[in-house]
Design a protein around this motif. Structure first.
Motif, PDB file in Angstrom:
ATOM      1  N   TRP A   6      -4.530  -8.232  -0.398  1.00 28.93           N
ATOM      2  CA  TRP A   6      -5.680  -8.144  -1.941  1.00 28.93           C
ATOM      3  C   TRP A   6      -6.486  -7.638  -0.855  1.00 28.93           C
ATOM      4  O   TRP A   6      -6.423  -5.480  -1.551  1.00 28.93           O
TER       5      TRP A   6
ATOM      6  N   TYR B 246      -7.156   7.208 -11.549  1.00 30.57           N
ATOM      7  CA  TYR B 246      -5.981   6.314 -10.829  1.00 30.57           C
ATOM      8  C   TYR B 246      -6.149   5.295  -9.548  1.00 30.57           C
ATOM      9  O   TYR B 246      -6.426   4.510  -9.233  1.00 30.57           O
ATOM     10  N   LYS B 247      -6.495   6.852  -8.339  1.00 27.05           N
ATOM     11  CA  LYS B 247      -6.615   6.611  -7.198  1.00 27.05           C
ATOM     12  C   LYS B 247      -8.298   6.012  -7.401  1.00 27.05           C
ATOM     13  O   LYS B 247      -8.126   4.809  -6.129  1.00 27.05           O
TER      14      LYS B 247
ATOM     15  N   ALA C 168       1.453   6.642  -6.583  1.00 29.02           N
ATOM     16  CA  ALA C 168      -0.190   6.929  -6.881  1.00 29.02           C
ATOM     17  C   ALA C 168       0.167   8.612  -7.029  1.00 29.02           C
ATOM     18  O   ALA C 168      -0.486   9.764  -7.740  1.00 29.02           O
TER      19      ALA C 168
ATOM     20  N   LEU D 180      -7.996   2.132  -7.355  1.00 34.46           N
ATOM     21  CA  LEU D 180      -6.868   1.562  -6.711  1.00 34.46           C
ATOM     22  C   LEU D 180      -7.679   0.946  -5.121  1.00 34.46           C
ATOM     23  O   LEU D 180      -7.192   0.256  -4.395  1.00 34.46           O
ATOM     24  N   MET D 181      -9.055   1.999  -4.360  1.00 33.23           N
ATOM     25  CA  MET D 181      -9.532   1.874  -3.369  1.00 33.23           C
ATOM     26  C   MET D 181     -10.859   0.898  -3.577  1.00 33.23           C
ATOM     27  O   MET D 181     -11.508   1.287  -2.617  1.00 33.23           O
ATOM     28  N   TRP D 182     -11.570   0.232  -4.948  1.00 35.97           N
ATOM     29  CA  TRP D 182     -12.063  -0.323  -4.947  1.00 35.97           C
ATOM     30  C   TRP D 182     -12.371  -1.546  -4.196  1.00 35.97           C
ATOM     31  O   TRP D 182     -13.545  -2.166  -3.293  1.00 35.97           O
TER      32      TRP D 182
ATOM     33  N   ALA E 162       0.980  -1.128  -0.430  1.00 33.39           N
ATOM     34  CA  ALA E 162      -0.277  -0.001   0.053  1.00 33.39           C
ATOM     35  C   ALA E 162       1.106   1.427  -0.138  1.00 33.39           C
ATOM     36  O   ALA E 162       0.542   1.976  -0.452  1.00 33.39           O
TER      37      ALA E 162
ATOM     38  N   LEU F  50       2.095   2.435  -3.395  1.00 32.95           N
ATOM     39  CA  LEU F  50       1.659   2.094  -4.196  1.00 32.95           C
ATOM     40  C   LEU F  50       0.818   3.822  -4.164  1.00 32.95           C
ATOM     41  O   LEU F  50       0.674   4.365  -5.063  1.00 32.95           O
TER      42      LEU F  50
ATOM     43  N   PHE G 297      -3.677   2.464   1.344  1.00 32.76           N
ATOM     44  CA  PHE G 297      -3.549   3.103   0.547  1.00 32.76           C
ATOM     45  C   PHE G 297      -4.293   4.418   1.226  1.00 32.76           C
ATOM     46  O   PHE G 297      -3.507   5.390   1.175  1.00 32.76           O
TER      47      PHE G 297
ATOM     48  N   SER H 154      -6.211  -1.827  -0.517  1.00 34.38           N
ATOM     49  CA  SER H 154      -7.085  -0.754  -0.158  1.00 34.38           C
ATOM     50  C   SER H 154      -7.021   0.324   0.772  1.00 34.38           C
ATOM     51  O   SER H 154      -6.952   1.702   0.326  1.00 34.38           O
TER      52      SER H 154
END
Ligand code: ATP
Ligand code: MG
Lengths: 292, 358
Positions: A165, A105-106, A95, A109-111, A88, A91, A172, A169
């Motif tokens: 995984w 992009y951000k 980012a 990555l948050m999804w 994180a 990334l 992040f 997020s």
């Protein structure tokens, strides 16, 4: 630490009353129940119970199965915390440097944040399914004789992968906002003072992110201990042979699958004590080294 | 020691803002250059390009003979002092000052020596082991200066370093900066929108407007001989009095006011007459009559504000005038006084182009 002196008025207590009530009903009461239960031995039909002092503790904690589970929990928590934080942070730093299309992009990555752990587990199940799983095929095609149903290392790999995984997020988001909280001019001053990007990261960005990192370490250990339950339940179910069963998962299986309520309560009491110890260590020793 | 050269430098930000337009400049070794201009005119952008914090869209930057457009900020051998000081919050004052030297690979003893020397110069030896959040604003400012001077850079860059300090401290630090720069002889570029700072610090002053250099020269040249209306109104405090006029071949006219003594001006064009407050004086024979509204006592001198009779500004209101008088000369409010001025000091501009005509 700053100390604030409040005058003695009942109003503050009124404001925190809802929180106190919630803690009492959903934490203190069940905890007391668990402690009480942990001293009782029930018969197989749950009709009568008998006070047995520490027998439950002796019978469940001092077993190979529990120690193995404790060992797995430690390794698992360490790996999940370390990997999800490291990934994180990487990334987030990258980012933060992106200028064009930064928002897309951000957001992307948050999804994963929006996905519940059991659902993440189910998705992992599909990907590692021996019949239709892409990752299963991929890993085997790479020459790894991969089978998480039989091999405990492979099974551990699957749960760590999915747990990481799922958690990346969240971390992040926190790291990104932590990075944005670092004054731009401080980083610019460092750019003039230090040529190497890597060195600047370790001497400037990393220490300035320490408060965020510390907070996330606490959150992530808690996550690895407790919230990964759903992932483990939907992927390996503790298999093979209990080798991917965390302590929390073991409490559940022993109590509800094995119907050993006394033993399961004893385990949860030990777990509670472990978490308590962990929290004290974190705040006492680590927080001191963090600059706010 | 270094010379800095900018040739046709342009900056267009990714959002399309054209912040710097075709700037050419040569800065001599050891010179103290100040950029002034209104907010948003591109001063910081220009300075940050020299520091390497912004890319150069077009044009070339040189330090000595080396083109530095593509040299990383750390390798340009410049030091910058930021408006908010930008101290490293997790390091002590000593750590802040030695960080750049450490990264450059200086030896421990060397670093310690330089840090102590710089700390002595700036009177911050006693704070070396404190964190920045345990310092006052003025002390932080000194640490920021210290961090810049330990590196012994080729060029000092300052972006409004004093604007967060209170007025008294600002004056004190201003003097100290000037002395330090003299002593070290390091080429410096200093950004400010405080014109007193600009006038007092600069060897040469660049007035920037809308991304372009409006005029560059010694502060006194810019004051005495402004090339444009913009420079005239920017340099000088209180601001120059500006009167909209037209020339009819004999008089400069504004409303019922007629001013003589000017020759060779374009007829019937809109012009602006500029009279500095310090160039006006009380004179019973004077042509300008002013009704006094307000007297400000500044100690050494008095500033007198009032309206110029007869003259109207563009909106048809009475024209505000400011006059500087010596202490002791203190007309009373409501009184009407006559003023005269030196023709040699009067400035006349074209309203349309802003260029100076006389
Ligand atoms: N990062 C950026 N991206 C886009 N436009 C910018 C950026 N930084 C500055 N600008 C624009 O460039 C122009 C010049 O900005 P700059 O910061 O150089 O002004 P300044 O003269 O330093 O003003 P101030 O006195 O307020 O500090 C402004 O119009 C500003 O909006
Ligand atoms: Mg600026």
């Amino acid at each position: 630490m700053k100390r604030v002196q409040f005058s003695h008025s009942p109003i503050p207590y009124l404001f925190i009353a809802p929180q106190i009530i919630i803690i009492c009903i959903f934490f203190l009461w069940p905890a007391a129940q668990a402690i009480y239960q942990s001293f009782l031995l029930e018969d197989a039909f749950g009709l009568s119970s008998q006070f047995v002092w520490f027998k439950n503790y002796k019978d469940t904690i001092l077993t190979d199965a529990w120690l193995q589970s404790a060992g797995f929990t430690l390794v698992f928590s360490f790996l999940v915390t370390f990997l999800s934080l490291a990934l994180a942070m990487l990334l987030a730093v990258k980012a933060n440097e992106v200028i064009q299309g930064a928002r897309t992009y951000k957001t992307m990555l948050m999804w994963a944040y929006a996905i519940a752990p059991p659902v993440a587990g189910l998705m992992g199940n599909l990907m590692f399914n021996p019949l239709i799983g892409d990752l299963y095929y991929f890993l085997n095609a790479m020459g790894w004789d991969f089978n998480h149903k039989l091999d405990s290392f492979d099974a551990g790999f699957v749960v760590v992968l999915i747990a990481v995984w799922k958690q990346v997020s969240v971390n992040f988001i926190f790291f990104l906002s932590g990075l944005q909280g670092i004054p731009k001019s401080v980083i610019e001053a460092a750019t003039i003072d230090c040529k190497s990007n890597l060195r600047r990261f370790w001497t400037m960005t990393f220490p300035l992110l320490a408060p965020t990192t510390f907070f996330l370490v606490v959150i992530n250990i808690t996550y690895a201990f407790f919230e990964t339950f759903g992932i483990i339940d939907t992927t390996t179910g503790g298999a093979p042979g209990g080798s991917t069963s965390t302590l929390v998962y073991k409490v559940f299986t022993d109590g509800f699958r094995g119907n050993d309520l006394g033993g399961s309560s004893a385990q949860s009491v030990v777990l509670m004590l472990m978490v308590l110890a962990l929290t004290v260590i974190q705040f006492r020793f680590i927080e001191r080294k963090v600059h706010y | 020691m270094a010379e800095v050269k900018l040739t046709n430098v342009n900056k267009v930000y990714s959002n399309g803002a054209h912040a710097v337009r075709g700037v050419n400049m040569e800065i001599a070794d050891g010179e103290f250059i100040v950029f002034v201009g209104p907010s948003g005119c591109g001063k910081s952008t220009l300075l940050r390009m020299v520091a390497g914090l912004e890319t150069v869209t077009e044009g070339d930057l040189y330090i000595d003979e080396n083109r530095i457009n593509d040299v990383s900020p750390a390798e340009r051998n410049v030091a910058m002092v930021f408006q908010n000081y930008a101290l490293y919050p997790h390091m002590t004052v000593r750590g802040n000052m030695s960080y750049g030297l450490k990264n450059r690979g200086d030896s421990k003893e060397e670093i310690e020596q330089k840090v102590i020397a710089a700390a002595k110069t700036l009177h911050i030896e006693d704070f070396l082991d404190r964190q920045p959040n345990q310092l006052s604003g003025g002390q932080r400012q000194r640490v920021a200066m210290g961090r810049a001077i330990v590196r012994n850079p080729k060029v000092f860059l300052f972006d409004e370093p004093l604007s967060n300090l209170d007025a008294k401290l600002r004056v004190q630090m201003r003097i100290e900066i000037k002395k330090l720069q003299r002593k070290m002889g390091v080429t410096s570029i200093y950004v400010t929108h405080d014109q007193t700072e600009a006038m007092t610090l600069a060897d040469r002053l660049a007035v920037i407007n809308n991304g372009q250099i409006e005029q560059m020269g010694k502060p006194i040249e810019l004051y005495k001989d402004p090339k444009t209306l913009f420079v005239a109104s920017f340099i000088g405090s209180p601001q120059v009095n500006l009167i909209s006029v037209r020339y009819d071949g004999k008089f400069l006219k504004s409303g019922s006011l007629e001013i003589d003594g000017f020759e060779g001006l374009p007829i019937a064009e809109e012009l602006v007459l500029g009279l500095r407050p310090e160039h006006l004086r009380i004179d019973d024979q004077g042509k300008l009559a002013m009704k006094i509204d307000l007297v400000e006592q500044h100690g050494a001198d008095n500033l007198v504000y009032g309206s110029l009779e007869g003259a109207k500004n563009e909106d048809g209101d009475d024209l505000e005038l400011c006059l500087r008088l010596n202490q002791g000369q203190e007309p009373s409010i409501g009184e009407t006084i006559n003023l005269s001025y030196d023709h040699s000091n009067a400035l006349v501009f074209s309203k349309e182009t802003g260029k100076r005509l006389i």
